[in-house]
Write an enzyme that holds these catalytic residues in place. Structure first.
Site, PDB file in Angstrom:
ATOM      1  N   ASN A  13      87.259 -71.695  77.623  1.00  0.00           N
ATOM      2  CA  ASN A  13      87.750 -70.788  78.663  1.00  0.00           C
ATOM      3  C   ASN A  13      88.844 -69.891  78.116  1.00  0.00           C
ATOM      4  O   ASN A  13      89.494 -70.231  77.119  1.00  0.00           O
ATOM      5  CB  ASN A  13      88.389 -71.565  79.828  1.00  0.00           C
ATOM      6  CG  ASN A  13      87.386 -72.331  80.664  1.00  0.00           C
ATOM      7  OD1 ASN A  13      86.206 -71.987  80.721  1.00  0.00           O
ATOM      8  ND2 ASN A  13      87.859 -73.377  81.323  1.00  0.00           N
ATOM      9  N   GLY A  41      90.119 -74.277  78.176  1.00  0.00           N
ATOM     10  CA  GLY A  41      88.852 -74.996  78.352  1.00  0.00           C
ATOM     11  C   GLY A  41      89.021 -76.396  77.792  1.00  0.00           C
ATOM     12  O   GLY A  41      89.525 -76.565  76.678  1.00  0.00           O
ATOM     13  N   ALA A  44      87.416 -76.939  74.285  1.00  0.00           N
ATOM     14  CA  ALA A  44      88.119 -76.214  73.220  1.00  0.00           C
ATOM     15  C   ALA A  44      89.523 -76.795  73.003  1.00  0.00           C
ATOM     16  O   ALA A  44      89.978 -76.924  71.863  1.00  0.00           O
ATOM     17  CB  ALA A  44      88.205 -74.736  73.581  1.00  0.00           C
ATOM     18  N   ASN A 178      92.149 -89.951  84.566  1.00  0.00           N
ATOM     19  CA  ASN A 178      93.481 -90.039  85.168  1.00  0.00           C
ATOM     20  C   ASN A 178      93.377 -90.921  86.420  1.00  0.00           C
ATOM     21  O   ASN A 178      92.299 -91.459  86.716  1.00  0.00           O
ATOM     22  CB  ASN A 178      94.063 -88.646  85.440  1.00  0.00           C
ATOM     23  CG  ASN A 178      93.255 -87.862  86.481  1.00  0.00           C
ATOM     24  OD1 ASN A 178      92.509 -88.442  87.275  1.00  0.00           O
ATOM     25  ND2 ASN A 178      93.391 -86.549  86.473  1.00  0.00           N
ATOM     26  N   GLY A 204     102.859 -92.803  81.633  1.00  0.00           N
ATOM     27  CA  GLY A 204     102.163 -93.259  80.435  1.00  0.00           C
ATOM     28  C   GLY A 204     100.689 -93.517  80.648  1.00  0.00           C
ATOM     29  O   GLY A 204     100.009 -92.736  81.328  1.00  0.00           O
ATOM     30  N   ASP A 232      94.026 -83.364  77.841  1.00  0.00           N
ATOM     31  CA  ASP A 232      93.153 -83.029  76.705  1.00  0.00           C
ATOM     32  C   ASP A 232      93.767 -83.538  75.403  1.00  0.00           C
ATOM     33  O   ASP A 232      93.063 -84.076  74.544  1.00  0.00           O
ATOM     34  CB  ASP A 232      92.946 -81.513  76.629  1.00  0.00           C
ATOM     35  CG  ASP A 232      92.246 -80.978  77.855  1.00  0.00           C
ATOM     36  OD1 ASP A 232      91.418 -81.706  78.438  1.00  0.00           O
ATOM     37  OD2 ASP A 232      92.532 -79.832  78.250  1.00  0.00           O
ATOM     38  N   GLY A 267     101.365 -73.429  78.097  1.00  0.00           N
ATOM     39  CA  GLY A 267      99.971 -73.205  77.719  1.00  0.00           C
ATOM     40  C   GLY A 267      99.310 -74.491  77.273  1.00  0.00           C
ATOM     41  O   GLY A 267      99.984 -75.469  76.944  1.00  0.00           O
TER      42      GLY A 267
END
Ligand code: RIB
Length: 287
Positions: A13, A41, A44, A178, A204, A232, A267
Site C-alpha cells: 500500500n 501495507g 510490504a 492481537n 507486551g 507488522d 510511519g
C-alpha cells in the site's frame, strides 16, 4: 549463521497519514492535521522489517501501474528485498491506506485494496521452498493456496481478521494475533498446531503452544509517537527469531523490543528498526 530466507505473500500500500489533534468519531470532522505519505501495507511492512532485522526476503504481491507503486516499493528496493514477485497490473490502482494518528500514537486505518484484491491462486508459484509469511490483506483463497504450497515454516498474521479453514491454521508453525483478533479466533485457536502469539499492545505479548503459555514478555518503556505497523514489526521479528532457532522467551523479547522501537518513530516502514538498534535496546541502551 546463514540468514533465513522468507517469502512474504502480502499486500503493498501507499499510506497517506494525517497526524491529527484527535481521531474523528463517525460523522465528525477534525481539522488541524498534518499530512505525510509513506510506503505501507502489512505484507510490504513485514518484508521490510524482516530485511532490516537480517532476513533474506522475497515479496510476492500486486501493485497498480501508477506513480503510487514506485513510492510504495521504494524502501523495499533500497533494502535489497527481492521484488521479482511483485507484478504491476495495467490499469489497476496501487493499494492505499488512509491513516489517522492522534498525539498518543493511536491510529485508525481505512484501506482501499486496489491491486491487492486482484491476485488468484493460479498466479502463485507452484511450490514455496522458503519460509512463508502471510497476512490477510490479499484474497483469502490466495493465502490458503500459498500455505498449501509451502514446504517449510509457515507464519500467519491474522490481520485484518478473517476466519481461515482449520486445515490452514493447522498447517501454521506460528500464528500471530492481537487481542481483538484472538477473541475473533475463539475456539479455532485450539486448531493451531504451532505457536500462537497474542500481542497485548503496551503490555507486551504472550506465546502459547498447545494451549500452554511458554513465554511472556513486556516491551521496554518508550515514548510512543505512532503505533502504525508495530504489529507488522512484531510478526516479522518473531518469525525471524524462531527461524534462527531462538527459544520462545528470547524470541518473544526480541519481537516485543523491535515492535516497541518502531512506535518511537512516525510511519510504518520508515519506523522499521534495524537489528543493531533492537539488540542495543535489549541490552539497555535506549532509543
Ligand atoms: O499494519 C499497518 C498497515 O496496515 C499500514 O501500513 C496500512 O497500509 C495497512 O495495511
Amino acid at each position: 549463521m546463514t540468514a533465513p530466507s522468507v517469502l512474504v505473500v502480502g499486500s503493498v500500500n501507499l499510506d497517506i497519514v494525517a497526524s491529527a489533534p484527535s481521531l474523528p468519531r463517525p460523522g465528525e470532522t477534525v481539522i488541524g492535521a498534518t499530512l505525510q505519505r509513506h510506503p505501507g501495507g502489512k505484507g510490504a511492512n513485514q518484508a521490510l522489517a524482516l530485511a532490516r532485522l537480517g532476513g533474506r526476503v522475497r515479496l510476492w504481491g500486486r501493485t497498480g501501474d501508477d506513480a503510487f507503486a514506485d513510492e510504495a516499493l521504494a524502501l523495499l528496493a533500497a533494502e535489497g528485498v527481492d521484488l521479482s514477485g511483485v507484478a504491476r497490473l495495467p490499469g489497476e490502482t496501487t493499494g492505499v491506506a488512509l491513516i489517522g494518528v492522534d498525539p498518543g500514537g493511536e491510529n485508525q486505518i481505512l484501506v482501499a485494496s486496489g491491486a491487492n484484491a486482484r491476485p488468484t491462486p493460479a498466479d502463485l508459484p507452484p511450490v514455496i521452498r522458503e519460509a512463508l509469511l502471510c497476512q490477510l490483506e490479499l484474497p483469502l483463497e490466495v493465502v490458503e493456496a500459498a500455505v498449501a504450497r509451502a514446504q517449510g515454516f509457515v507464519a500467519l498474521n491474522l490481520a485484518p481478521f478473517a476466519p481461515l479453514p482449520a486445515a490452514c491454521l493447522g498447517r501454521a508453525d506460528l500464528v500471530v494475533v492481537n487481542q481483538l483478533e484472538a477473541e475473533a479466533l475463539g475456539t479455532a485457536a485450539q486448531g493451531v498446531r504451532g505457536a500462537l502469539a497474542v500481542t497485548l499492545g503496551g503490555a507486551g505479548a504472550r506465546l502459547y503452544r498447545q494451549g500452554r503459555m511458554t513465554a511472556e514478555a513486556r516491551p521496554p518503556e518508550v515514548q510512543v509517537v505512532d503505533a502504525t505497523g508495530a504489529g507488522d514489526v512484531f510478526t516479522a521479528a518473531l518469525t525471524l527469531a524462531l527461524l534462527e532457532g531462538k527459544a520462545d522467551g528470547e524470541a518473544l523479547r526480541f519481537a516485543c523490543t523491535a515492535a516497541a522501537l518502531s512506535t518511537t518513530r512516525p510511519g510504518a516502514q520508515p519506523a522499521c528498526p534495524r537489528r543493531g538498534d533492537v539488540e542495543a535496546l535489549m541490552s539497555g541502551v535506549g532509543p
